[in-house]
Design a protein around this motif. Structure first.
Motif, PDB file in Angstrom:
ATOM      1  N   UNK A   1      45.144  33.623  40.091  1.00  0.00           N
ATOM      2  CA  UNK A   1      45.697  33.483  41.442  1.00  0.00           C
ATOM      3  C   UNK A   1      44.562  33.139  42.404  1.00  0.00           C
ATOM      4  N   UNK A   2      44.637  32.019  43.131  1.00  0.00           N
ATOM      5  CA  UNK A   2      43.543  31.635  44.030  1.00  0.00           C
ATOM      6  C   UNK A   2      43.387  32.552  45.235  1.00  0.00           C
TER       7      UNK A   2
ATOM      8  N   UNK B   1      38.981  38.730  42.188  1.00  0.00           N
ATOM      9  CA  UNK B   1      38.088  38.605  41.039  1.00  0.00           C
ATOM     10  C   UNK B   1      37.840  37.166  40.591  1.00  0.00           C
ATOM     11  N   UNK B   2      38.818  36.271  40.644  1.00  0.00           N
ATOM     12  CA  UNK B   2      38.481  34.882  40.322  1.00  0.00           C
ATOM     13  C   UNK B   2      37.387  34.308  41.215  1.00  0.00           C
ATOM     14  N   UNK B   3      37.415  34.629  42.516  1.00  0.00           N
ATOM     15  CA  UNK B   3      36.378  34.136  43.421  1.00  0.00           C
ATOM     16  C   UNK B   3      35.020  34.722  43.078  1.00  0.00           C
TER      17      UNK B   3
ATOM     18  N   UNK C   1      42.006  26.217  36.476  1.00  0.00           N
ATOM     19  CA  UNK C   1      42.478  24.833  36.474  1.00  0.00           C
ATOM     20  C   UNK C   1      43.391  24.519  37.656  1.00  0.00           C
ATOM     21  N   UNK C   2      43.994  25.518  38.269  1.00  0.00           N
ATOM     22  CA  UNK C   2      44.913  25.312  39.379  1.00  0.00           C
ATOM     23  C   UNK C   2      45.568  26.622  39.745  1.00  0.00           C
ATOM     24  N   UNK C   3      46.483  26.626  40.713  1.00  0.00           N
ATOM     25  CA  UNK C   3      47.152  27.871  41.089  1.00  0.00           C
ATOM     26  C   UNK C   3      47.895  28.483  39.900  1.00  0.00           C
TER      27      UNK C   3
ATOM     28  N   UNK D   1      43.264  25.671  46.083  1.00  0.00           N
ATOM     29  CA  UNK D   1      44.115  25.841  44.911  1.00  0.00           C
ATOM     30  C   UNK D   1      43.426  26.630  43.803  1.00  0.00           C
ATOM     31  N   UNK D   2      42.111  26.656  43.831  1.00  0.00           N
ATOM     32  CA  UNK D   2      41.309  27.440  42.896  1.00  0.00           C
ATOM     33  C   UNK D   2      40.190  28.108  43.694  1.00  0.00           C
TER      34      UNK D   2
END
Length: 282
Positions: free
Chosen positions: A119-120, A124-126, A153-155, A221-222
């Motif tokens: 999820x953008x 944690x992805x950030x 790769x995307x949302x 989106x990412x």
């Protein structure tokens, strides 16, 4: 609200889990379930098979060393947040985890599951993207390591193949003379952020900011990572960063408001990260 019908598998070894995932016509992995279960109950997802990995041995390891923090697929947010050793090696992990949802969610949700959900607007992805971390994927075909730059790769879309299981993630250690900071703005504490920023600032021997990077959530989106020029001061760096963002308008906030929040938060985290770097020293 009830989920649609699905086949259920409860493997007890990694090999069994990978075999079940490979054989599934349309399989989803269940670890913490804090994203998957609501999607099932709202019928926004309807997988044919659920592979519950909670009984799989060896996926709950949390290791912190000179290279960084390695988090297994069954490590809950709360455990990673409480780990003093993980916070010493990479403090940004704890700083971000404190903003993830609510304590009840953090007690069940998993670090690696949050990354795989991609999820953008999630924290944690950030963080993984900013740190240049990696995700370890396994399947019956073998293992591979995916860098953060290629993983998102995307949302809600990752680089994992349908038969791959994310078994661990590694967050690199904080470099010398570097400090970390994290801040976000949400409508209510625990909600997904309208915008959020994680920052790393490295200071020179005199304590002056020499290099900075920021990772953004909720504005693309990412996860988005920017190198920032701090030679003109943090206000100029924040304004420049905000100008490079291209967020979207939705029911929660306009693009312009998100851009404004990102600029304000960038200046805030640059100040905090520089202070943390000075306190940390070498």
């Amino acid at each position: 609200m009830k989920p649609p019908p699905f086949g259920y598998h409860a493997p007890r070894s990694l090999g069994e889990a990978l075999a079940a995932l490979a054989a599934a016509r349309d399989g989803k992995v269940l670890a913490g379930g804090q994203s998957l279960i609501p999607l099932l109950n709202m019928r926004l997802a309807a997988p044919a098979e659920i592979i519950d990995i909670n009984r799989v041995a060896g996926l709950d390891t949390l290791e912190a060393g000179p290279a960084g923090v390695r988090v297994g697929a069954l490590v809950r947010h709360a455990r990673a947040e409480r780990s003093a050793e993980a916070a010493r090696v990479q403090p940004l992990l704890r700083l971000a985890l404190r903003h993830v949802a609510h304590p009840a969610v953090r007690s069940r949700g998993t670090v690696v599951g949050s990354l795989a959900h991609a999820d953008p607007a999630a924290e944690l992805p950030a963080v993984l993207a900013l740190l240049g971390g990696t995700v370890e994927a396994a399947s019956v075909r073998g293992r591979r390591t995916i860098g953060a730059a290629d993983f998102f790769a995307g949302p809600l879309e990752s680089a994992l193949a349908p038969d791959e299981l994310a078994v661990a993630a590694t967050f690199p250690a904080l470099p010398p003379r570097t400090g970390a900071a994290f801040a976000e703005i949400a409508r209510r504490h625990g909600d997904y952020a309208l915008a959020g920023v994680a920052a790393l600032v490295t200071v020179d021997e005199a304590g002056r900011p020499a290099a900075a990077r920021a990772g953004y959530l909720g504005v693309a989106a990412t996860p988005l990572v920017l190198d920032l020029d701090v030679s003109g001061g943090r206000a100029a760096a924040a304004a420049d960063a905000a100008g490079r963002l291209d967020p979207e308008t939705d029911i929660h906030a306009s693009a312009e408001y998100r851009r404004h929040l990102a600029g304000v938060l960038t200046e805030r985290v640059l100040h905090a990260a520089a202070g943390a770097a000075r306190e940390r020293g070498t």
